[in-house]
Design a protein around this motif. Structure first.
Motif, mmCIF file in Angstrom:
data_model
loop_
_atom_site.group_PDB
_atom_site.id
_atom_site.type_symbol
_atom_site.label_atom_id
_atom_site.label_comp_id
_atom_site.label_asym_id
_atom_site.label_seq_id
_atom_site.Cartn_x
_atom_site.Cartn_y
_atom_site.Cartn_z
ATOM 1 N N TYR A 88 1.318 59.841 34.390
ATOM 2 C CA TYR A 88 0.437 59.172 35.207
ATOM 3 C C TYR A 88 0.041 59.991 36.438
ATOM 4 O O TYR A 88 0.738 60.877 36.653
ATOM 5 C CB TYR A 88 0.952 57.737 35.410
ATOM 6 C CG TYR A 88 2.278 57.573 35.886
ATOM 7 C CD1 TYR A 88 2.812 57.820 37.215
ATOM 8 C CD2 TYR A 88 3.331 57.263 35.231
ATOM 9 C CE1 TYR A 88 3.908 57.790 37.697
ATOM 10 C CE2 TYR A 88 4.619 57.320 35.405
ATOM 11 C CZ TYR A 88 4.871 57.408 36.721
ATOM 12 O OH TYR A 88 6.259 57.264 37.360
ATOM 13 N N LEU A 89 -0.820 59.422 37.237
ATOM 14 C CA LEU A 89 -1.277 59.980 38.471
ATOM 15 C C LEU A 89 -0.807 59.055 39.437
ATOM 16 O O LEU A 89 -0.783 57.789 39.415
ATOM 17 C CB LEU A 89 -2.767 60.104 38.573
ATOM 18 C CG LEU A 89 -3.594 61.292 37.929
ATOM 19 C CD1 LEU A 89 -4.994 61.117 38.074
ATOM 20 C CD2 LEU A 89 -2.839 62.607 38.211
ATOM 21 N N LEU A 90 -0.164 59.976 40.748
ATOM 22 C CA LEU A 90 0.099 59.010 41.825
ATOM 23 C C LEU A 90 -0.393 59.723 43.125
ATOM 24 O O LEU A 90 -0.878 60.793 42.965
ATOM 25 C CB LEU A 90 1.760 59.130 42.144
ATOM 26 C CG LEU A 90 2.810 58.232 41.358
ATOM 27 C CD1 LEU A 90 4.017 58.214 41.463
ATOM 28 C CD2 LEU A 90 2.177 56.745 41.322
ATOM 29 N N GLY A 91 -0.410 58.932 43.999
ATOM 30 C CA GLY A 91 -1.025 59.627 45.278
ATOM 31 C C GLY A 91 -1.923 58.611 46.101
ATOM 32 O O GLY A 91 -2.428 57.656 45.758
ATOM 33 N N ARG A 92 -2.367 59.143 47.276
ATOM 34 C CA ARG A 92 -3.082 58.333 48.296
ATOM 35 C C ARG A 92 -4.490 57.825 47.644
ATOM 36 O O ARG A 92 -5.176 57.052 48.084
ATOM 37 C CB ARG A 92 -3.257 58.773 49.658
ATOM 38 C CG ARG A 92 -1.895 58.568 50.498
ATOM 39 C CD ARG A 92 -2.050 59.004 51.712
ATOM 40 N NE ARG A 92 -2.224 60.399 52.056
ATOM 41 C CZ ARG A 92 -3.371 61.277 52.392
ATOM 42 N NH1 ARG A 92 -4.330 60.613 52.653
ATOM 43 N NH2 ARG A 92 -3.206 62.435 52.529
ATOM 44 N N ASP A 93 -5.101 58.809 46.930
ATOM 45 C CA ASP A 93 -6.521 58.562 46.479
ATOM 46 C C ASP A 93 -6.651 57.313 45.681
ATOM 47 O O ASP A 93 -7.557 56.891 45.585
ATOM 48 C CB ASP A 93 -6.790 59.830 45.539
ATOM 49 C CG ASP A 93 -7.491 60.766 46.190
ATOM 50 O OD1 ASP A 93 -7.473 60.849 47.247
ATOM 51 O OD2 ASP A 93 -8.024 61.905 45.608
ATOM 52 N N GLY A 94 -5.423 56.908 45.197
ATOM 53 C CA GLY A 94 -5.368 55.700 44.419
ATOM 54 C C GLY A 94 -5.671 54.451 45.164
ATOM 55 O O GLY A 94 -5.906 53.232 44.855
ATOM 56 N N LEU A 95 -5.637 54.481 46.349
ATOM 57 C CA LEU A 95 -5.672 53.393 47.616
ATOM 58 C C LEU A 95 -7.054 53.397 48.054
ATOM 59 O O LEU A 95 -7.207 52.334 48.765
ATOM 60 C CB LEU A 95 -4.569 53.631 48.763
ATOM 61 C CG LEU A 95 -3.088 53.544 48.271
ATOM 62 C CD1 LEU A 95 -2.059 54.243 49.188
ATOM 63 C CD2 LEU A 95 -2.718 52.292 47.758
#
Ligand SMILES: [Zn+2]
Length: 149
Positions: free
Chosen positions: A115-122
């Motif tokens: 999966y992808l994590l990171g601030r872009d998801g916010l």
């Protein structure tokens, strides 16, 4: 984790491998081939589970989280503990996580999910605008960030 996205679940592939094993079409030596690096990662950064190994049924599985992404620079490809991931997710825009289950008893190992994590998801999340087109906002944000480089 709240920013977790683009989750790919590999449990079907895992079940297929176990079926092949039960049917005798592959041997345990084919699937129980954890490298010394993977086993070390499991020992030092792994997340213990209470799930029994599907092969030897004598040890519990350990989950190893590998991280990949341009922003990680020399850390790319390293294993991280589960508690380190939210911290990274707040500081980096985007990185890929690969979760591998390992048995330290018989060396069984298999990719569980990615999966992808990171601030872009916010982006566009909980900012109160509600009706805003999230995809559009994300596109604009991305272009703006790229323009700043
Ligand atoms: Zn095992």
């Amino acid at each position: 984790m709240r920013t977790q996205r683009q989750v790919v679940d590999y449990s079907l592939q895992k079940r297929a491998v176990l079926r092949e094993l039960l049917a005798g079409r592959v041997g345990t030596y084919d699937v129980c081939d954890a490298s010394p690096y993977l086993k070390n990662a499991a020992r030092f950064h792994g997340e213990p589970t209470d799930r029994r190994c599907p092969i030897c049924r004598s040890e519990n599985l350990t989950l190893v989280h590998y991280i990949y992404g341009d922003e990680l620079k020399q850390s790319a490809g390293q294993a991280r503990t589960l508690t380190e991931l939210p911290v990274l997710a707040m500081t980096l825009r985007e990185f890929q996580v690969f979760v591998v289950e390992v048995c330290l008893g018989c060396d069984w190992n298999h990719l569980v999910e990615q999966y992808l994590l990171g601030r872009d998801g916010l982006v566009g999340d909980g900012d109160g605008t509600g009706t805003q087109d999230a995809a559009g906002a994300e596109g604009v944000g991305r272009r703006r960030r790229e323009a700043q480089r």
